[in-house]
Design an enzyme around this catalytic site. Structure first.
Site, PDB file in Angstrom:
ATOM      1  N   HIS A 169      71.152 130.389  11.019  1.00 27.34           N
ATOM      2  CA  HIS A 169      70.553 129.602  11.958  1.00 27.34           C
ATOM      3  C   HIS A 169      71.668 129.379  13.257  1.00 27.34           C
ATOM      4  CE1 HIS A 169      67.211 128.508   9.257  1.00 27.34           C
ATOM      5  NE2 HIS A 169      68.272 128.203   8.292  1.00 27.34           N
ATOM      6  N   ASP A 203      66.101 135.036   3.420  1.00 22.94           N
ATOM      7  CA  ASP A 203      66.219 133.694   3.084  1.00 22.94           C
ATOM      8  C   ASP A 203      64.884 133.029   3.488  1.00 22.94           C
ATOM      9  OD1 ASP A 203      68.402 131.323   3.316  1.00 22.94           O
ATOM     10  OD2 ASP A 203      66.615 130.671   4.169  1.00 22.94           O
TER      11      ASP A 203
HETATM   12  C1  OKP Z   1      69.583 126.728   5.796  1.00 17.54           C
HETATM   13  B1  OKP Z   1      69.138 127.972   5.099  1.00 17.54           B
HETATM   14  C2  OKP Z   1      64.392 119.687   5.189  1.00 17.54           C
HETATM   15  C3  OKP Z   1      65.261 119.659   6.354  1.00 17.54           C
HETATM   16  C4  OKP Z   1      66.347 120.797   6.045  1.00 17.54           C
HETATM   17  C5  OKP Z   1      67.934 122.261   7.248  1.00 17.54           C
HETATM   18  C6  OKP Z   1      67.818 123.247   6.216  1.00 17.54           C
HETATM   19  C7  OKP Z   1      68.528 124.515   6.634  1.00 17.54           C
HETATM   20  C8  OKP Z   1      68.241 125.719   5.887  1.00 17.54           C
HETATM   21  N1  OKP Z   1      63.407 118.620   5.430  1.00 17.54           N
HETATM   22  N2  OKP Z   1      67.227 121.123   7.473  1.00 17.54           N
HETATM   23  O1  OKP Z   1      68.374 128.814   5.654  1.00 17.54           O
HETATM   24  O2  OKP Z   1      69.026 127.989   3.761  1.00 17.54           O
HETATM   25 ZN    ZN Z   2      67.295 129.090   3.790  1.00 21.94          ZN
END
Ligand code: OKP
Ligand code: ZN
Length: 361
Positions: A169, A203
């Site tokens: 990200h 992912d």
């Molecule tokens: C990181 B990776 C849930 C919000 C989650 C961030 C998620 C990041 C995922 N309501 N916010 O891609 O596994």
């Molecule tokens: Zn993820």
């Protein structure tokens, strides 16, 4: 060529990731504790891979040149020094922004001078708290990724880099979504010295940062399978009409999948993705391996069973290309070890070949 990687797959590790261990995060305004992205994730994967007989190798230290080939030096400086500056200015131990950059504030270009405001310039969400050791952990993950990439560049058919926190990200000049540095992007750009590279992102969340880094880059293809961003973080990117631009037009491929997608539908989408990879004909493949596609994942939207992961590994093996696997997400901690072991069993040649295998070169 596709049978070139039987048996054990080297696993590159570095314990510095333990230093990124925030006590809470904010998800949709709620304090969540413990955080989803925590050290136990990597311990579970590392223990399971060791028990399955995959050898562990320490990461080596890299200078900043490959990191700076992707990331803005001012972002790197902020991640290195920003927490100490925030603390010196009176900020608490857990650094979370309260005021975010928006394109119509300050003309979109006025960077704040207060250390208490800087996190909102660089970070796009409230779920990525930084603590004192976060930079060391994020920087060590870059070393893990580059060390894994170097082993593949030297001839290993497949290497697994145990990276944490995740990276996909993070963009050139922003971070968030649990990610600090985009280690898959850093590894991919470094690997372009040996030819074209594909980043295959498995992912469950769209890798908006990786896509952004390579959006106009004809040397690096970005292919992603992920939960429909209309219903899942990161919400703003990962739609099927995003295909790249300029000289990189057509080198981005997004395959968003409906909530609840099962094994067979996922493997069919992966078959399409791998056809596109074959057509691009990369010298090296970097897999952003999120293990958050399982039905049990607390923040995913897909419904893969345990069986899917050996099939994924076998499909990757059938591509028959040098492969750097880097850890991204995966939050159902009990599922992480078995899923990682299954992918490597397939990738390392221990699993079944896909039925009607038309991916073999
Ligand atoms: C990181 B990776 C849930 C919000 C989650 C961030 C998620 C990041 C995922 N309501 N916010 O891609 O596994
Ligand atoms: Zn993820």
């Amino acid at each position: 060529m596709s049978d070139a990687a039987p048996g054990p797959v080297p696993v590159v590790v570095d314990d510095t990731h333990h230093r990124h261990d925030p006590p809470f995060e904010l998800n949709a305004g709620r304090a969540v504790s413990p955080v989803w992205e925590r050290p136990a994730r990597l311990e579970a994967i590392g223990d399971a891979l060791a028990a399955a007989g995959h050898p562990r190798l320490p990461a080596s230290a890299w200078d900043d040149a490959p990191l700076l080939a992707v990331h803005d030096p001012d972002l790197v400086a902020f991640l290195r020094d920003g927490h100490a500056a925030w603390r010196a200015a009176g900020g608490p131990p857990v650094m979370i922004a309260d005021t975010f950059r928006h394109p119509r504030m300050g003309g979109g270009g006025r960077r704040p001078t207060s250390p208490l405001a800087e996190p909102g310039w660089w970070c796009f969400d409230t779920a990525t708290p930084l603590v004192e050791g976060s930079f060391a952990a994020g920087r060590a993950a870059v070393d893990v990724a580059l060390s894994a990439a170097a082993l593949v560049a030297e001839g290993a058919p497949a290497v697994y880099g145990l990276t944490r926190p995740p990276g996909h990200h993070a963009g050139a000049d922003y971070f968030g979504g649990f990610c600090l540095f985009n280690h898959a992007a850093v590894a991919a750009r470094w690997l372009t010295a040996a030819g074209r590279v594909t980043v295959l992102d498995l992912d469950v969340h769209h890798g908006n940062g990786t896509q952004d880094v390579f959006w106009e880059d004809p040397q690096v293809q970005y292919v992603s399978l992920h939960g429909d961003p209309a219903e899942l973080f990161p919400y703003l990117t990962g739609f099927a009409d995003e295909r790249g631009a300029g000289r990189g037009r057509g080198t981005t491929l997004n395959l968003p999948l409906p909530t609840g997608t099962d094994d067979d539908a996922y493997l069919e989408a992966l078959r399409l993705a791998l056809e596109a990879v074959d057509a691009f004909d990369p010298a090296t493949v970097v897999v952003s391996l999120g293990l958050d596609t399982t039905a049990e994942d607390p923040i995913g939207s897909l419904s893969l069973s345990a069986d899917a992961f050996a099939r994924i590994g076998a499909a990757l093996a059938a591509l028959g290309r040098p492969t750097v696997v880097l850890q991204e997400g995966g939050y159902a901690i009990d599922r992480l070890g078995p899923s990682a072991v299954a992918v490597l069993a397939g990738l390392g040649g221990g699993g079944p070949r896909p039925a009607g295998d038309d991916l073999t070169r």
